[in-house]
Design an enzyme around this catalytic site. Structure first.
Site, mmCIF file in Angstrom:
data_model
loop_
_atom_site.group_PDB
_atom_site.id
_atom_site.type_symbol
_atom_site.label_atom_id
_atom_site.label_comp_id
_atom_site.label_asym_id
_atom_site.label_seq_id
_atom_site.Cartn_x
_atom_site.Cartn_y
_atom_site.Cartn_z
ATOM 1 N N GLY A 1 0.837 -1.197 0.000
ATOM 2 C CA GLY A 1 0.000 0.000 0.000
ATOM 3 C C GLY A 1 0.868 1.241 0.000
ATOM 4 C CB SER A 2 0.085 4.706 1.052
ATOM 5 O OG SER A 2 -1.181 4.683 0.434
ATOM 6 C CB VAL A 3 4.340 1.442 3.178
ATOM 7 C CG1 VAL A 3 5.801 1.167 3.387
ATOM 8 C CG2 VAL A 3 3.628 1.583 4.511
ATOM 9 C CE LYS B 1 0.124 7.034 -2.000
ATOM 10 N NZ LYS B 1 -0.958 7.572 -1.158
#
Lengths: 144, 584
Positions: free
Chosen positions: B296-298, B300
């Site tokens: 997930g957004s980790v 990014k």
């Protein structure tokens, strides 16, 4: 034993002393032992006897020692197992889960954030962080 | 009749014949005896002498102790003790019923069960294994016919659940089956010795007779980089997270920033290394290295690292970000609906805007994005000294579908282990130098010599300036307006990134109904990082985001790590973060 027959056969010694042509036809008569021989025989017998006794004593001592060694090594073995048992107890008590349980049983709670007192090289000190007394209730004990 | 008789008498009475006959008989017998003598003494003599010696010789196998597994402070996580096995020789048991009744209370089993074993076919059956020597002695004191004891080793795991997934366990034959016990089986296993001596009538060694002792060489000890107390705290924190509704499992890894050493790792539910049979087989793995998640957004963080390193943005670069963007055949939305916002780059990361991240990734391009993902170790196992490590899944960019090109920048369509997640944040915290994680500190030989372990090769993945900018941006996540205020720790500056990834539903092979992974990876203190922690909480039935579900787990583990190791707050205030330019 093997040394003794030499003294029972004086014929060669006697033969050397008498005329060979005459004596060779009849049985030689044993010459009486010289005066210095009896103590020598006694000495040899004594040495042999003493040797035998010493050997016996030595053997007994070795056997006795092996009994002692056995009982001592049994004792070592027993103590080693006892030590192992105690080490196991210590190991189990030192485990983090066991320590946490013991702490909870004594009414202890995990500490809050600590404060730090920093001593600078010039001797001045500085307090960093804010030490708060622990208030958090103990976390629910997990797994027995 | 009479003529024959007469003939015989006549022949026997011939003295010459009689003598010759007797001589022949005697010679024949002597030849046989002599031949047999030569055979026994000359030809087979050595064999019989050896057999006779064999009767007196006793060979005693000396089991070699298996090496210990220690934590970084030398606390034993696994060690071996001497134990006893009780066996029966059913062929020698006179009264099975009486024997079973006598043994049952001492072996803590039922006499019925014992009866079955005592009357079995064959000459050897184990009745109990791993008994304490004292308990076995009590049984041997009964002097039951056909019951004997053997010396063996028993593996002890004093910490039980703590670090079980790392340490692993052994089978009944003392070979490692999981974790370090498996990976380092050759190192931990010693070489058995043998004592050979001549035995007298009462079982005592005969003094001054043949006696040879080949000492057993114990196995080497393996010292891990784990910190037992931190490990326990981590597992407690995960267990607490696991009690949330909808959570099925949780994993976390703590790394030392400067060395890449694993200080703690584990997943819940775990198992008790002293009783691995107590859980399902699939729970015996170490999920932090063998189980992959979509981050997930980790993820990014890597998109931003690439954009910063390539000079496409600075933390202050402004972008106008709508709440959705079309990529190939899909439309990517932000987690919340909004009118176009004038974000700074820091704001896009701090607020975790998918759309803004995709806009940056499009500037970066798929090829360069893949290069940065691979630089941070995705798609390749870290090489940690643990069995069954997964590579994670990262396809070459040529094979990315149009929608994957849109989702990989924010961590969907790419899989990694929690260890890999921790490792990529370690690089950012360590001024851009990634030190592949290691968990074995040293191997200590039986004589105390330390056997050097091949360390990992550090590699630079980012310039120091870039990683400093990235740390600043990641710190905004835990500050005013960021997605993870719950990851804050009183007095300390914390940097990190939240993630909430859709979890594929194994039933339909789609995302619908699969639930979420809530993730968080971060480090503290933000301006002088010491520890990196990555967390993944799997919630097939929940919907909590990383900032709500995973961040509090981070806080409880990190605050213990900092406090317990005496890491003082740096005392500097967090900088001001400008997330948008709209209010100005």
């Amino acid at each position: 034993m093997s040394a003794l027959p030499a003294y029972d056969r004086p014929q060669r010694v006697a033969g050397r002393r008498t005329e060979p042509t005459r004596v060779s036809l009849q049985r030689p008569v044993a010459a009486p032992a010289p005066a210095g021989r009896a103590p020598f025989v006694a000495l040899i017998l004594f040495v042999i006897g003493a040797g035998l006794i010493a050997l016996l004593v030595l053997n007994t001592a070795i056997a006795a020692d092996s009994f002692t060694e056995r009982s001592l090594s049994q004792q070592i073995e027993q103590l080693r197992l006892q030590e192992q048992e105690l080490q196991q107890e210590i190991g189990a008590a030192q485990a983090p889960a066991a320590l946490a349980r013991a702490a909870v049983e004594q009414g202890m709670v995990p500490a809050g954030p600590p404060g730090f007192l920093i001593v600078h090289p010039d001797g001045t000190t500085q307090v960093v962080g804010e030490a708060k007394p622990a208030t958090r209730p103990p976390p629910p004990a997990r797994r027995n | 009749m009479s003529p024959r008789r007469g003939t015989r008498r006549l022949r026997l009475s011939d003295p010459h014949r009689r003598v010759r006959f007797g001589l022949a008989v005697v010679l024949t017998v002597l030849t046989i005896i002599g031949g047999r003598l030569v055979q026994l003494q000359g030809l087979d003599g050595m064999k019989y002498a050896a057999a006779a010696e064999e009767l007196r010789l006793t060979r005693l196998d000396l089991p070699a102790a298996r090496g210990q597994i220690l934590d970084r402070d030398g606390n034993a996580l696994a060690y071996s003790v001497e134990a006893r096995a009780i066996f029966a020789d059913p062929g020698m048991i006179v009264a099975p019923g009486r024997t079973a009744l006598a043994l049952a209370p001492l072996l803590a089993t039922s006499a019925d069960a014992l009866m079955g074993e005592l009357t079995a076919d064959g000459r050897f059956v184990y009745l109990a294994r791993g008994l304490d020597p004292a308990g076995a002695q009590a049984i041997m004191d009964l002097q039951l016919a056909g019951i004997g004891e053997l010396v063996e080793q028993r593996r002890e795991y004093p910490a039980e659940w703590t670090a079980a997934q790392v340490v692993g366990f052994v089978g009944q034959d003392d070979t490692g089956l999981a974790g370090i016990e498996d990976q380092y089986d050759d190192v931990l296993t010693g070489t058995p010795g043998q004592l050979v001596y001549e035995q007298g009538r009462f079982g005592l060694p005969i003094p001054a007779a043949t006696h040879s002792l080949e000492e057993a060489v114990p196995g080497s000890d393996v010292q891990l980089t784990l910190d037992q107390d931190l490990q326990f705290t981590l597992e407690q924190a995960l267990a607490v997270a696991n009690e949330n509704a909808g959570v099925s499992s949780a994993q976390a890894v703590v790394l030392d920033v400067a060395t890449g050493q694993v200080l703690a790792m584990g997943g819940s539910p775990g198992y008790n290394a002293a009783d691995p049979g107590g859980v399902r087989g699939d729970q015996l793995a170490n999920p932090t290295v063998s189980h992959v998640i979509e981050p997930g957004s980790v993820n990014k963080m890597i998109t931003f690292a690439g954009a910063l390193e390539e000079g496409l943005i600075t933390p202050e670069t402004e972008l106008t970000v709508p709440d959705n963007i079309a990529v190939s055949d899909i439309v990517i939305n932000d987690a919340w609906g909004h009118a176009p916002i004038h974000f700074t780059a820091t704001g896009i990361l701090g607020k975790s805007s998918n759309v803004g991240t995709v806009m940056l990734a499009q500037q970066l391009g798929n090829a360069r994005l893949e290069e940065y993902l691979r630089r941070f170790g995705l798609g390749t196992a870290t090489g940690i000294e643990l069995p069954a490590e997964s590579n994670g899944i990262l396809l070459p960019h040529e094979e990315w579908s149009g929608s994957q090109a849109g989702t990989i920048p924010f961590g969907q369509g790419v899989s990694m282990t929690v260890l890999q997640m921790a490792s990529m944040f370690q690089a950012v915290a360590n001024d851009g130098v990634l030190v592949p994680p290691r968990i074995v500190d040293q191997v200590i030989g039986p004589d105390g010599t330390v056997i050097d372990q091949p360390g990992s090769e550090p590699r630079r993945v980012l310039e120091p300036d870039t990683s400093a900018d990235l740390r600043y941006m990641l710190e905004s996540v835990t500050n005013e307006g960021g997605t993870a205020p719950l990851a804050r720790i009183d007095g300390y500056r914390v940097a990190g990134k939240t993630g909430t990834a859709q979890r594929p539903n194994p039933e339909c092979r789609c995302y619908a109904g699969g639930g979420y992974w809530a993730t968080f990876a971060g480090f503290a203190p933000a301006d002088d990082p010491r520890y990196v922690i990555a967390i993944s909480v799997e919630q097939p039935g929940g919907s909590g985001g990383g900032g709500v579900i995973a961040a509090p787990v981070f806080t409880s583990i990190m605050s213990f790590a900092l406090g317990d190791n005496g890491v003082a707050p740096t005392g500097t205030p967090s900088p001001e973060f400008r997330l948008t330019t709209d209010e100005d």
